[in-house]
Write an enzyme that holds these catalytic residues in place. Structure first.
Site, PDB file in Angstrom:
ATOM      1  N   SER A 142       0.867  -1.188   0.000  1.00  0.00           N
ATOM      2  CA  SER A 142       0.000   0.000   0.000  1.00  0.00           C
ATOM      3  C   SER A 142       0.898   1.231   0.000  1.00  0.00           C
ATOM      4  O   SER A 142       2.018   1.190   0.525  1.00  0.00           O
ATOM      5  CB  SER A 142      -0.862   0.005   1.258  1.00  0.00           C
ATOM      6  OG  SER A 142      -1.482   1.271   1.423  1.00  0.00           O
ATOM      7  N   TYR A 155      -1.733  -1.163  10.391  1.00  0.00           N
ATOM      8  CA  TYR A 155      -1.783  -1.634   9.002  1.00  0.00           C
ATOM      9  C   TYR A 155      -0.531  -1.152   8.243  1.00  0.00           C
ATOM     10  O   TYR A 155       0.114  -1.928   7.527  1.00  0.00           O
ATOM     11  CB  TYR A 155      -3.063  -1.085   8.374  1.00  0.00           C
ATOM     12  CG  TYR A 155      -3.245  -1.247   6.893  1.00  0.00           C
ATOM     13  CD1 TYR A 155      -3.758  -2.427   6.354  1.00  0.00           C
ATOM     14  CD2 TYR A 155      -2.962  -0.194   6.020  1.00  0.00           C
ATOM     15  CE1 TYR A 155      -3.963  -2.552   4.976  1.00  0.00           C
ATOM     16  CE2 TYR A 155      -3.163  -0.311   4.661  1.00  0.00           C
ATOM     17  CZ  TYR A 155      -3.662  -1.493   4.138  1.00  0.00           C
ATOM     18  OH  TYR A 155      -3.877  -1.607   2.786  1.00  0.00           O
TER      19      TYR A 155
HETATM   20  P1  NAD Z   1     -11.324  -6.221  -0.277  1.00  0.00           P
HETATM   21  O1  NAD Z   1     -11.805  -6.159   1.125  1.00  0.00           O
HETATM   22  O2  NAD Z   1     -12.233  -5.800  -1.374  1.00  0.00           O
HETATM   23  O3  NAD Z   1     -10.776  -7.676  -0.584  1.00  0.00           O
HETATM   24  C1  NAD Z   1      -9.920  -8.341   0.297  1.00  0.00           C
HETATM   25  C2  NAD Z   1     -10.150  -9.829   0.175  1.00  0.00           C
HETATM   26  O4  NAD Z   1      -9.253 -10.472   1.073  1.00  0.00           O
HETATM   27  C3  NAD Z   1     -11.567 -10.266   0.552  1.00  0.00           C
HETATM   28  O5  NAD Z   1     -12.092 -11.119  -0.438  1.00  0.00           O
HETATM   29  C4  NAD Z   1     -11.370 -10.976   1.864  1.00  0.00           C
HETATM   30  O6  NAD Z   1     -12.306 -12.032   2.092  1.00  0.00           O
HETATM   31  C5  NAD Z   1      -9.952 -11.524   1.708  1.00  0.00           C
HETATM   32  N1  NAD Z   1      -9.363 -11.827   3.011  1.00  0.00           N
HETATM   33  C6  NAD Z   1      -9.351 -11.051   4.127  1.00  0.00           C
HETATM   34  N2  NAD Z   1      -8.780 -11.705   5.139  1.00  0.00           N
HETATM   35  C7  NAD Z   1      -8.396 -12.907   4.658  1.00  0.00           C
HETATM   36  C8  NAD Z   1      -7.752 -14.033   5.238  1.00  0.00           C
HETATM   37  N3  NAD Z   1      -7.400 -14.055   6.531  1.00  0.00           N
HETATM   38  N4  NAD Z   1      -7.504 -15.108   4.449  1.00  0.00           N
HETATM   39  C9  NAD Z   1      -7.861 -15.107   3.142  1.00  0.00           C
HETATM   40  N5  NAD Z   1      -8.488 -14.073   2.555  1.00  0.00           N
HETATM   41  C10 NAD Z   1      -8.752 -12.991   3.296  1.00  0.00           C
HETATM   42  O7  NAD Z   1      -9.983  -5.332  -0.285  1.00  0.00           O
HETATM   43  P2  NAD Z   1      -9.155  -4.640  -1.465  1.00  0.00           P
HETATM   44  O8  NAD Z   1      -9.328  -3.190  -1.316  1.00  0.00           O
HETATM   45  O9  NAD Z   1      -9.410  -5.288  -2.766  1.00  0.00           O
HETATM   46  O10 NAD Z   1      -7.669  -4.954  -0.953  1.00  0.00           O
HETATM   47  C11 NAD Z   1      -6.784  -5.839  -1.616  1.00  0.00           C
HETATM   48  C12 NAD Z   1      -5.362  -5.522  -1.181  1.00  0.00           C
HETATM   49  O11 NAD Z   1      -5.019  -4.184  -1.565  1.00  0.00           O
HETATM   50  C13 NAD Z   1      -5.147  -5.586   0.342  1.00  0.00           C
HETATM   51  O12 NAD Z   1      -3.895  -6.146   0.631  1.00  0.00           O
HETATM   52  C14 NAD Z   1      -5.161  -4.138   0.751  1.00  0.00           C
HETATM   53  O13 NAD Z   1      -4.435  -3.924   1.928  1.00  0.00           O
HETATM   54  C15 NAD Z   1      -4.508  -3.493  -0.460  1.00  0.00           C
HETATM   55  N6  NAD Z   1      -4.789  -2.069  -0.593  1.00  0.00           N
HETATM   56  C16 NAD Z   1      -6.056  -1.636  -0.756  1.00  0.00           C
HETATM   57  C17 NAD Z   1      -6.287  -0.256  -0.851  1.00  0.00           C
HETATM   58  C18 NAD Z   1      -7.667   0.319  -1.031  1.00  0.00           C
HETATM   59  O14 NAD Z   1      -7.830   1.542  -0.901  1.00  0.00           O
HETATM   60  N7  NAD Z   1      -8.676  -0.488  -1.318  1.00  0.00           N
HETATM   61  C19 NAD Z   1      -5.214   0.653  -0.810  1.00  0.00           C
HETATM   62  C20 NAD Z   1      -3.932   0.140  -0.659  1.00  0.00           C
HETATM   63  C21 NAD Z   1      -3.721  -1.215  -0.545  1.00  0.00           C
END
Ligand code: NAD
Length: 255
Positions: A142, A155
């Site tokens: 991130s 985080y």
């Molecule tokens: P999201 O919540 O839409 O999807 C995350 C997925 O991870 C979900 O399907 C959830 O069920 C799964 N998950 C959570 N805990 C889990 C576990 N213990 N075991 C297996 N699966 C698990 O989130 P997203 O926004 O698509 O995030 C994806 C990645 O991008 C993450 O690593 C997040 O930290 C990173 N990220 C997101 C953002 C943002 O603004 N959305 C910004 C920077 C980084």
């Protein structure tokens, strides 16, 4: 993208948001995708949608923070789909709050998912990649790891650790021809961002504030991220390792 056809790709958190878009992209490239997610029905729905579109995918329900479950899931993937060529550590979770308002129960959950999860996945997959002398790992961190993020201290601690871990493993596994790189999304409009911001007035302010802070003046969309991930998994990135690439509309511009 060159060299992705028929490759076996694991995407954790593939049932939602950015992970779901990454799964779609690898299928479009002709890869075979293992959709790993804690949310079993979400993973099943994603794999079914890919198959309906003519692609190859299978769902595996797994909690990445549970090492035994991870080892069993990776063994199932290799038995059913073949040796893993590409690992995308994408699953993540957070709950926003000021650090002094958080407690150890929350820290443990955030660390279990965002640090132990990737540790477990690397440990399960890298042995086979080492034996085969090839492999790609792309870790989704991130921009919080690069410039911090208000209300996301623990985080950010995890995502910063993931960046340092990736660089160190990139050195350790270079002799095995395994490349490890990081993609850092900025604020991206997914269920996670909505959950982190919440419905409160503060959450809404945060959501609007993100848009103003991004030079492109919009939030990322899940579909903005997979191009960078597919590139780093492709033959075109064969000589790139230990790098960190932000995909965030210019929010961070690191040298
Ligand atoms: P999201 O919540 O839409 O999807 C995350 C997925 O991870 C979900 O399907 C959830 O069920 C799964 N998950 C959570 N805990 C889990 C576990 N213990 N075991 C297996 N699966 C698990 O989130 P997203 O926004 O698509 O995030 C994806 C990645 O991008 C993450 O690593 C997040 O930290 C990173 N990220 C997101 C953002 C943002 O603004 N959305 C910004 C920077 C980084």
């Amino acid at each position: 993208m060159r060299g992705l056809k028929d490759k076996v790709v694991i995407v954790t958190g593939g049932g939602s948001g950015i992970g779901s878009a990454i799964c779609t992209r690898f299928c479009e490239e002709g890869s075979v995708v293992a959709v790993l997610d804690l949310n079993g029905p979400g993973a099943e729905a994603k794999a079914a949608a890919i198959r309906a579109a003519g692609g190859r995918a299978k769902a595996f329900q797994v909690d990445i923070s549970d090492q035994k479950m991870v080892n069993a899931a990776v063994a199932s993937v290799e038995r059913e789909l073949g040796p893993v060529d590409v690992l995308v550590n994408n699953a993540g979770w957070d709950k926003a709050g000021n650090f002094l308002d958080t407690d150890k129960t929350l820290w443990e959950k955030v660390v279990a998912i965002n640090l132990y999860g990737p540790l477990n996945m690397h440990h399960a997959v890298l042995k086979g990649m080492s034996e085969r002398g090839r492999g790609r790992v792309i870790n989704i961190a991130s921009d919080a790891a690069r410039v911090g993020s208000s209300g996301e201290s623990v985080y950010s601690f995890c995502k910063g650790g993931l960046v340092a871990f990736t660089k160190t493993l990139a050195r350790e596994f270079a002799s095995k021809q395994i490349n490890l790189n990081v993609v850092c999304p900025g604020p991206t409009d997914t269920p996670m961002l909505k959950e982190v911001c919440g419905d409160s007035e503060l959450g809404q302010k945060l959501y609007e504030g993100f848009k103003r802070a991004i030079p492109f003046k919009r939030l990322g969309q899940a579909e903005d991220i997979p191009g960078a991930v597919a590139f780093l998994a492709s033959d075109d990135a064969a000589f790139i390792t230990g790098q960190v690439l932000s995909v965030s509309g210019g929010l961070t511009m690191a040298g």
